[in-house]
Enzyme design. Structure first.
Site, short mmCIF file in Angstrom:
data_model
loop_
_atom_site.label_atom_id
_atom_site.label_comp_id
_atom_site.label_asym_id
_atom_site.label_seq_id
_atom_site.Cartn_x
_atom_site.Cartn_y
_atom_site.Cartn_z
N GLY A 1 0.79 -1.23 0.00
CA GLY A 1 0.00 0.00 0.00
C GLY A 1 0.82 1.28 0.00
N GLU B 1 -9.22 10.73 5.51
CA GLU B 1 -9.68 9.38 5.83
C GLU B 1 -9.06 8.90 7.15
OE1 GLU B 1 -10.32 5.15 5.71
OE2 GLU B 1 -8.33 5.98 5.42
N ARG C 1 -25.87 -9.33 34.44
CA ARG C 1 -25.58 -10.74 34.74
C ARG C 1 -25.28 -10.89 36.23
NH1 ARG C 1 -24.18 -15.82 33.25
NH2 ARG C 1 -22.22 -16.73 33.98
N GLN D 1 -14.30 -6.56 41.75
CA GLN D 1 -13.59 -5.29 41.58
C GLN D 1 -12.90 -5.24 40.21
OE1 GLN D 1 -9.85 -4.56 43.67
NE2 GLN D 1 -10.72 -2.66 44.45
N GLN E 1 -13.94 -10.05 26.92
CA GLN E 1 -13.50 -10.70 28.17
C GLN E 1 -14.57 -10.58 29.26
OE1 GLN E 1 -10.65 -12.22 27.86
NE2 GLN E 1 -10.48 -13.05 29.92
N GLY F 1 -17.27 -13.10 29.13
CA GLY F 1 -16.92 -14.50 29.34
C GLY F 1 -17.19 -15.30 28.07
N GLY F 2 -17.57 -16.56 28.22
CA GLY F 2 -17.74 -17.47 27.08
C GLY F 2 -18.69 -16.96 26.02
N GLU G 1 1.96 1.32 11.17
CA GLU G 1 3.43 1.42 11.15
C GLU G 1 3.88 2.41 10.06
OE1 GLU G 1 1.75 -1.42 11.07
OE2 GLU G 1 2.31 -2.56 12.85
#
Ligand SMILES: Cc1cc2nc3c(=O)[nH]c(=O)nc-3n(C[C@H](O)[C@H](O)[C@H](O)COP(=O)(O)OP(=O)(O)OC[C@H]3O[C@@H](n4cnc5c(N)ncnc54)[C@H](O)[C@@H]3O)c2cc1C
Length: 385
Positions: A130, A244, A270, A282, A339, A342-343, A370
């Site tokens: 690119g 952009e 939950r 926590q 995370q 969870g699952g 980069e």
């Protein structure tokens, strides 16, 4: 918020209403099917969202950059890929048309693009890399009254759905390795013989952006297809690419907010042992606070940079920083959101992992972070920051 005013709020309300009623209900389906969001794109055009910063003379709203950022952020909270298609259309291809087009070219292409009547794509990247323009090989030669193009581009967004491609080709003997002089831009209508459009790739994220290859085999173009000065389009390309990169700031902000809001709601709802995850752990609370902090830091950077842009600054370095920081924050926040689920966070139908996939692509699509760091280093060295 310090950057809000009545006009911006009005346009933000339009975008919010559009997202709530039309984008949200189909966002998961677009991610699942990878279908280009044609209906939404056209609707965005009707609402003026594709021509926010285009002058009223060419059918745009004549709005400022901050308004555009607010709209991009709002849409990205629900369907980041729609902003990607909008960016390739309005900022990359549309930006070049706006900066380099003659009044005739703008009337023919920019005005219908601003209303969503036609879709634009911008082809720069080649298989050699690119940012490795010095090894590009797509070439245009003037034969009589026509330009003849040969070569190919890869990883181009909006392929197949675009009515018009704005493409970079070499028109000089040699490319200047420093200024990249020798490249010209061309306007190519989708039905032009010799233009071959490949299939959209199946990607990690940005599902529905219709990204793939296009190639040119003795593709004959009328002389007036040349967009801007012969051999001298790179400066404008640098500026439109900056627009952009800038937009990756609000888009990343939206991605991060979308993931954070889902994770916060889930952690509050939950329960285990009679307590919400938020109250029980926590570590859950701290993760959410860190995510929120990163989001608010990004917000400050985004809107202060856009304020400078509205004051007429090009933001060459800070625009690139927005893409780098935005990719980092959106990837971090969306990873942590998975995370906290969870699952079930890994289950596609939950709808949170798609934010992480979209965030990951942000660090590469349009330019790798980069390469942008190297650009910024050059700007620092040349005292251009
Ligand atoms: C989803 C998607 C949509 C895209 N849409 C468009 C589009 O509409 N139009 C268009 O023209 N292009 C588009 N691109 C192409 C995009 O601009 C390139 O993928 C990007 O510039 C990186 O180039 P590359 O893929 O050839 O990677 P390479 O150049 O092969 O780079 C590989 C890695 O090497 C490193 N690297 C490369 N160059 C440098 C450098 N100069 N300095 C430091 N490190 C470097 C980086 O880590 C980089 O990730 C899109 C790409 C994606 C993924």
């Amino acid at each position: 918020m310090w950057y809000m005013n009545e006009e911006r709020q009005l346009m933000l309300n339009v975008a919010r209403d559009f997202v709530e009623k039309e984008v949200k209900p189909v966002a998961m389906q677009i991610d699942r099917t990878s279908e280009f969001p044609m209906k939404l794109f056209k609707r965005a055009g009707e609402l003026g969202l594709l021509g926010v910063t285009v002058s009223e003379e060419y059918g745009g709203l004549g709005g400022d950059q901050t308004t555009l950022a607010l709209i991009m952020e709002e849409i990205a909270k629900s369907l980041p890929v729609l902003t990607v298609a909008m960016g390739a259309h309005s900022l990359l291809a549309g930006g070049l048309l706006d900066m380099l087009g003659t009044p005739q070219q703008k009337n023919k292409y920019l005005a219908p693009a601003a209303s969503g009547e036609i879709i634009l794509a911008c082809g720069s990247t080649e298989a050699v890399g690119g940012s490795n323009q010095i090894e590009f090989t797509t070439r245009a030669v003037l034969e009589g009254d026509e330009w003849v193009l040969n070569g190919g581009k890869v990883l181009i967004s909006n392929i197949g759905v675009a009515d018009v491609y704005v493409v970079l080709a070499i028109t000089a003997e040699k490319i200047d390795p420093v200024t990249r002089g020798g490249f010209s831009a061309f306007i190519i209508e989708a039905n032009t013989p010799g233009l071959n459009v490949g299939k959209a790739e199946h990607k990690l994220g940005w599902h529905g952006s219709a990204t793939g290859s296009i190639s040119f085999k003795n593709c004959h173009l009328p002389k007036e297809s040349l967009l801007g000065p012969l051999g001298g389009c790179m400066q404008a390309m640098f500026v439109s690419a900056t627009a952009e990169f800038l937009s990756c700031g609000p888009v990343s902000l939206g991605v991060a907010e979308g993931a954070y809001e889902m994770a916060l709601k889930y952690s509050m709802e939950r329960e285990q042992c009679g307590q919400s995850m938020f109250d029980r752990f926590q570590v859950t609370r701290h993760k959410l606070v860190k995510m929120y902090t990163e989001i608010e830091s990004l917000r400050s950077l985004v809107y202060s940079t856009y304020a400078n842009r509205d004051q007429g600054e090009l933001c060459l370095a800070t625009g690139r920083m927005l893409k780098i920081k935005g990719a980092e924050v959106s990837e971090y926040v969306s990873r942590e959101a998975i995370q906290l689920f969870g699952g079930v966070g890994t289950v596609v139908d939950t709808g949170v992992e798609r934010f992480w996939r979209d965030a990951k692509v942000m660090a590469i699509g349009g330019a790798s972070v980069e390469a942008l760091m190297d650009n910024i280093a050059t700007l620092i060295k040349n005292k251009m920051v």
